[in-house]
Write an enzyme that holds these catalytic residues in place. Structure first.
Site, PDB file in Angstrom:
ATOM      1  N   LEU A  86      27.616  41.944  39.812  1.00 14.17           N
ATOM      2  CA  LEU A  86      27.839  42.453  38.455  1.00 14.17           C
ATOM      3  C   LEU A  86      29.255  42.134  38.009  1.00 14.17           C
ATOM      4  O   LEU A  86      30.209  42.202  38.802  1.00 14.17           O
ATOM      5  CB  LEU A  86      27.617  43.967  38.418  1.00 14.17           C
ATOM      6  N   GLY A 131      25.351  42.458  43.418  1.00 14.55           N
ATOM      7  CA  GLY A 131      24.320  42.033  42.460  1.00 14.55           C
ATOM      8  C   GLY A 131      23.827  40.619  42.716  1.00 14.55           C
ATOM      9  O   GLY A 131      22.688  40.281  42.374  1.00 14.55           O
ATOM     10  N   ASN A 153      27.690  45.010  49.364  1.00  9.81           N
ATOM     11  CA  ASN A 153      29.003  45.489  49.828  1.00  9.81           C
ATOM     12  C   ASN A 153      29.519  46.702  49.053  1.00  9.81           C
ATOM     13  O   ASN A 153      30.680  47.084  49.184  1.00  9.81           O
ATOM     14  CB  ASN A 153      30.038  44.351  49.724  1.00  9.81           C
ATOM     15  N   GLU A 154      28.654  47.313  48.227  1.00  6.05           N
ATOM     16  CA  GLU A 154      29.118  48.364  47.321  1.00  6.05           C
ATOM     17  C   GLU A 154      29.922  49.451  48.024  1.00  6.05           C
ATOM     18  O   GLU A 154      30.971  49.883  47.533  1.00  6.05           O
ATOM     19  CB  GLU A 154      27.925  49.000  46.576  1.00  6.05           C
TER      20      GLU A 154
HETATM   21  C1  LIG Z   1      32.501  48.453  40.935  1.00  3.85           C
HETATM   22  C2  LIG Z   1      32.466  49.816  40.250  1.00  3.85           C
HETATM   23  C3  LIG Z   1      31.169  50.084  39.550  1.00  3.85           C
HETATM   24  C4  LIG Z   1      31.106  51.501  39.103  1.00  3.85           C
HETATM   25  C5  LIG Z   1      29.744  51.910  38.683  1.00  3.85           C
HETATM   26  C6  LIG Z   1      29.169  52.805  39.617  1.00  3.85           C
HETATM   27  C7  LIG Z   1      27.971  52.675  40.153  1.00  3.85           C
HETATM   28  C8  LIG Z   1      26.960  51.659  39.803  1.00  3.85           C
HETATM   29  C9  LIG Z   1      26.633  50.766  40.933  1.00  3.85           C
HETATM   30  C10 LIG Z   1      27.057  49.360  40.638  1.00  3.85           C
HETATM   31  C11 LIG Z   1      26.523  48.384  41.652  1.00  3.85           C
HETATM   32  C12 LIG Z   1      27.454  47.235  41.649  1.00  3.85           C
HETATM   33  C13 LIG Z   1      27.045  46.015  41.954  1.00  3.85           C
HETATM   34  C14 LIG Z   1      27.971  44.862  41.902  1.00  3.85           C
HETATM   35  O1  LIG Z   1      27.516  43.753  41.913  1.00  3.85           O
HETATM   36  S1  LIG Z   1      29.669  45.148  41.780  1.00  3.85           S
HETATM   37  C15 LIG Z   1      30.429  43.546  41.989  1.00  3.85           C
HETATM   38  C16 LIG Z   1      30.645  43.277  43.448  1.00  3.85           C
HETATM   39  N1  LIG Z   1      31.153  41.945  43.638  1.00  3.85           N
HETATM   40  C17 LIG Z   1      32.085  41.636  44.530  1.00  3.85           C
HETATM   41  O2  LIG Z   1      32.579  42.474  45.259  1.00  3.85           O
HETATM   42  C18 LIG Z   1      32.524  40.178  44.591  1.00  3.85           C
HETATM   43  C19 LIG Z   1      33.946  40.011  44.140  1.00  3.85           C
HETATM   44  N2  LIG Z   1      34.294  38.609  44.182  1.00  3.85           N
HETATM   45  C20 LIG Z   1      34.584  37.942  45.326  1.00  3.85           C
HETATM   46  O3  LIG Z   1      34.529  38.469  46.423  1.00  3.85           O
HETATM   47  C21 LIG Z   1      34.957  36.502  45.201  1.00  3.85           C
HETATM   48  O4  LIG Z   1      35.299  36.247  43.867  1.00  3.85           O
HETATM   49  C22 LIG Z   1      33.832  35.500  45.617  1.00  3.85           C
HETATM   50  C23 LIG Z   1      32.506  35.800  44.932  1.00  3.85           C
HETATM   51  C24 LIG Z   1      33.657  35.546  47.150  1.00  3.85           C
HETATM   52  C25 LIG Z   1      34.260  34.048  45.235  1.00  3.85           C
HETATM   53  O5  LIG Z   1      35.521  33.762  45.778  1.00  3.85           O
HETATM   54  P1  LIG Z   1      36.401  32.560  45.176  1.00  3.85           P
HETATM   55  O6  LIG Z   1      35.566  31.351  45.022  1.00  3.85           O
HETATM   56  O7  LIG Z   1      37.617  32.482  46.024  1.00  3.85           O
HETATM   57  O8  LIG Z   1      36.751  33.006  43.688  1.00  3.85           O
HETATM   58  P2  LIG Z   1      37.883  34.059  43.227  1.00  3.85           P
HETATM   59  O9  LIG Z   1      37.844  35.280  44.061  1.00  3.85           O
HETATM   60  O10 LIG Z   1      39.184  33.346  43.126  1.00  3.85           O
HETATM   61  O11 LIG Z   1      37.352  34.485  41.779  1.00  3.85           O
HETATM   62  C26 LIG Z   1      37.460  33.593  40.672  1.00  3.85           C
HETATM   63  C27 LIG Z   1      37.622  34.423  39.416  1.00  3.85           C
HETATM   64  O12 LIG Z   1      36.441  35.212  39.219  1.00  3.85           O
HETATM   65  C28 LIG Z   1      36.811  36.594  39.086  1.00  3.85           C
HETATM   66  N3  LIG Z   1      35.723  37.421  39.676  1.00  3.85           N
HETATM   67  C29 LIG Z   1      35.261  37.388  40.925  1.00  3.85           C
HETATM   68  N4  LIG Z   1      34.241  38.251  41.091  1.00  3.85           N
HETATM   69  C30 LIG Z   1      34.065  38.852  39.890  1.00  3.85           C
HETATM   70  C31 LIG Z   1      33.157  39.868  39.429  1.00  3.85           C
HETATM   71  N5  LIG Z   1      32.214  40.427  40.203  1.00  3.85           N
HETATM   72  N6  LIG Z   1      33.288  40.256  38.143  1.00  3.85           N
HETATM   73  C32 LIG Z   1      34.199  39.712  37.320  1.00  3.85           C
HETATM   74  N7  LIG Z   1      35.098  38.744  37.717  1.00  3.85           N
HETATM   75  C33 LIG Z   1      35.012  38.330  38.984  1.00  3.85           C
HETATM   76  C34 LIG Z   1      38.112  36.700  39.850  1.00  3.85           C
HETATM   77  O13 LIG Z   1      38.828  37.838  39.416  1.00  3.85           O
HETATM   78  C35 LIG Z   1      38.787  35.406  39.492  1.00  3.85           C
HETATM   79  O14 LIG Z   1      39.309  35.575  38.170  1.00  3.85           O
HETATM   80  P3  LIG Z   1      40.586  34.765  37.683  1.00  3.85           P
HETATM   81  O15 LIG Z   1      40.187  33.316  37.701  1.00  3.85           O
HETATM   82  O16 LIG Z   1      40.857  35.289  36.308  1.00  3.85           O
HETATM   83  O17 LIG Z   1      41.702  35.077  38.651  1.00  3.85           O
END
Ligand SMILES: CCCCC/C=C\CCCC/C=C/C(=O)SCCNC(=O)CCNC(=O)[C@H](O)C(C)(C)COP(=O)(O)OP(=O)(O)OC[C@H]1O[C@@H](n2cnc3c(N)ncnc32)[C@H](O)[C@@H]1OP(=O)(O)O
Length: 277
Positions: A86, A131, A153-154
């Protein structure tokens, strides 16, 4: 032969091949001989699932179903990431309306993807947290390239994977493994994911990944489609009904959580941490 056509309006199976004409968030390619669709998520850099991407996916899934798609491969245009889950920015200081609209579209998209009558395969060509893992788990078969990470990983972010995320995992890897993985918010390497059955096959590279995905669909498309889909939906109906009958409660859960000051603080820190990486 694969043909990708850009278009501005929705039309017939033979004329329309890309449904996100204005944004190109989803590239859709349809094999004109077999009808097999490749739905490629295309929101650089990491396919974070914001409202617009989810809406483009939903629209594409509706179209594929209406056109009696025989099989679909879900993959990503990114070299590193299948989907980062997400979009954190959708949840950071949103308005109530925006948060509600976002969560509702997530539900719509998942319900469509999880219940397709046609076979679906996730060609996981990169990391797939939270997500992103949900999308992969919603397909019928998962093939992954080596040396990437996948999982819900939430917990590690201090939040809770919604019940339907958890159910999807439990349906695939079983109660005990799912409980352990969800409590820890564990991310698995591709190799570990294969071992516990979270993915079904590993591929050596992208070419092998797509070949294996086509092989899976060829096998499925050889089965009588109605019987196939009745059995599939039969297996998935309890998980689907739980969300379909509890959509409002699920939205309320999300809204109650997302506006908690502690959650907003965690989100802010996590976004900052990702940006500083
Ligand atoms: C989270 C609180 C929610 C509160 C609501 C409460 C309950 C409801 C339940 C919600 C269930 C949630 C489900 C989810 O899916 S939450 C999202 C979880 N995702 C992650 O933990 C992944 C985070 N990202 C990473 O670990 C890495 O980016 C990667 C996917 C392994 C890729 O790595 P890499 O190729 O090295 O890229 P970068 O880390 O450098 O990222 C590039 C840019 O993208 C931005 N980014 C990364 N992930 C996200 C994301 N999920 N949302 C928005 N933006 C994201 C990152 O900041 C970099 O941005 P930049 O270029 O501006 O620096």
């Amino acid at each position: 032969m694969f043909v990708l056509r850009q278009c501005l309006t929705l039309g017939t199976k033979s004329s329309i091949r890309n449904f996100s004409a204005t944004t190109n968030l989803v590239n859709l390619t349809i094999n004109e001989d077999t009808g097999v669709a490749i739905m490629e998520l295309n929101k650089p850099p990491v396919n974070s699932l914001n409202y617009e991407l989810l809406e483009a996916m939903h629209r594409t899934l509706v179209k594929l179903e209406n056109e009696k798609c025989p099989g679909m491969i879900l993959t990503s245009s990114s070299r590193s990431t299948f989907s980062a889950g997400l979009d954190l920015l959708e949840m950071y200081k949103p308005t109530v309306d925006k948060a509600r609209r976002f969560w509702s579209m997530l539900q719509n998209t998942w319900i469509k993807l999880y219940s397709t009558p046609y076979p679906t395969v996730a060609a996981i060509n990169g990391h797939s947290p939270a997500g992103g893992c949900l999308l992969a788990m919603s397909c019928e078969h998962r093939i992954m390239v080596p040396d990437k990470m996948i999982g819900l990983n939430e917990t590690q972010l201090g939040i809770v994977a919604p019940q339907w995320f958890q159910d999807c995992m439990r349906n695939i890897i079983g109660e005990r493994q799912a409980e352990k993985a969800l409590i820890a918010g564990r991310m698995f390497t591709s190799e570990e994911a294969l071992k516990i059955g979270l993915v079904d096959e590993l591929a050596t590279d992208k070419e092998d990944l797509m070949q294996k995905a086509h092989d899976f669909l060829d096998e499925q498309m050889g089965l009588p489609p109605l019987a196939r889909s009745v059995v599939k939906v039969g297996f998935r109906k309890d998980t689907l009904s739980k969300l379909i009958n509890g959509r409002e409660a699920d939205i309320k859960m999300f809204l109650d959580n997302v506006f908690q000051p502690k959650v907003q603080e965690s989100l802010e820190n996590y976004i900052q941490m990702l940006k500083k990486k």
